[in-house]
Design an enzyme around this catalytic site. Structure first.
Site, PDB file in Angstrom:
ATOM      1  N   HIS A 121       0.711  -1.127   0.167  1.00  0.00           N
ATOM      2  CA  HIS A 121       0.105   0.424  -0.034  1.00  0.00           C
ATOM      3  C   HIS A 121       1.155   1.382  -0.370  1.00  0.00           C
ATOM      4  CE1 HIS A 121       0.874   0.408   4.778  1.00  0.00           C
ATOM      5  NE2 HIS A 121       0.430  -0.574   4.679  1.00  0.00           N
ATOM      6  N   ASP A 122       0.788   2.305  -1.017  1.00  0.00           N
ATOM      7  CA  ASP A 122       1.333   3.572  -0.467  1.00  0.00           C
ATOM      8  C   ASP A 122       2.120   3.995  -1.157  1.00  0.00           C
ATOM      9  OD1 ASP A 122      -1.575   5.000   1.103  1.00  0.00           O
ATOM     10  OD2 ASP A 122      -0.704   3.941   1.974  1.00  0.00           O
ATOM     11  N   GLY A 139       4.902  -1.339   2.883  1.00  0.00           N
ATOM     12  CA  GLY A 139       3.980   0.133   2.761  1.00  0.00           C
ATOM     13  C   GLY A 139       4.327   1.465   2.643  1.00  0.00           C
TER      14      GLY A 139
END
Length: 262
Positions: A121-122, A139
């Site tokens: 994520h991200d 992340g």
């Protein structure tokens, strides 16, 4: 209409360009948008609010756009954005973003993403990168353009990897890796300038000489980091065509979040 194998399941609300090809048993969710010329391999799952650009090749068994593995994720409408002409090989996992940043995982264009790669994520993955088999980006990792990450390497959350850097095989990357550098080992060590990479990209001898000087200031002259940064700034104008490279390095060092590999 897109060419969709009869065993594939594509939600009627999904937006697929007429030139998209979807292989057997693939599953595509309602919030997915796929651009012209892209191909989706057998048994691939593409879900979430995922946008995929033109001429991407996604191989079998990839998982694209699943919710993040962040335990704080609460079902927010986050996104995954993928650019153009990427190759995403078998069993890759590319996750949605979280609300801890902009709510988006972003992948650029012309990337070569080999089998079993995980993009969490991200993540911000630039363009023209190579991620070898089993590379794992935690992340919030940021990877600059033209970077290469070796097989079985793990990148700690929030780490930044600079443009044109190279991570060797089985790298354990827990600190930021400055642009143009080659690192490997455990603990991770800067070995040299990524000469092979920048020569392949057409860097002139003059630019390479300045990059090697930057490496010497950071890693060979035993200077405290603040003094090394000041000396890097003083290189501006010594070889005008390398000034952009100097600015890339200075901007990276100014934004380093976890301290640089040194």
């Amino acid at each position: 209409m897109a060419t969709i194998h009869p065993t594939a399941i594509v939600d009627p609300a999904a937006q697929l360009d007429a030139s998209v090809t979807v292989g057997p048993y693939a599953v595509i969710g309602p919030h997915v948008c796929i651009g012209a010329g892209s191909t989706v391999g057998p048994h691939t799952v593409i879900e979430g609010r995922t946008t995929i650009g033109r001429d991407n090749r996604i191989f079998q068994f990839a998982s694209i756009g699943a919710i993040s593995q962040d335990m704080s994720y609460g079902g927010e409408p986050t996104r995954l954005e993928i650019g153009d002409r990427n190759t995403i090989r078998e069993f890759c996992t590319l996750n949605l973003g979280t609300m801890k940043e902009e709510g988006v995982t972003r992948i650029g264009s012309d990337n070569w993403i080999m089998a079993y790669v995980h993009v969490a994520h991200d993540v911000r993955l630039g363009s023209h990168t190579v991620l070898a088999n089993n590379a794992t980006l935690a992340g919030h990792v940021h990877v600059g353009d033209w970077a290469v990450i070796g097989g079985l390497s793990g990148v700690h959350q929030f780490v930044h990897i600079g443009a044109h850097a190279m991570i060797g095989f089985q790298g354990h990357v827990a600190q930021d890796v400055p642009p143009f550098m080659t690192v490997d080992g455990n603990p991770l060590t800067v070995r040299a300038v990524n000469l092979t990479g920048i020569r392949r990209r057409g860097f002139s001898d003059e630019r390479i000489a300045v990059i090697r000087r930057m490496h010497k200031l950071l890693y060979r002259d035993s200077l405290p980091l603040d003094q090394a940064v000041a000396a890097l700034g003083a290189l501006r104008g010594t070889q005008p065509e390398a000034d952009t490279d100097i600015e890339v390095m200075l901007a990276f060092l100014a934004g380093a979040k976890r301290g640089i590999v040194r």
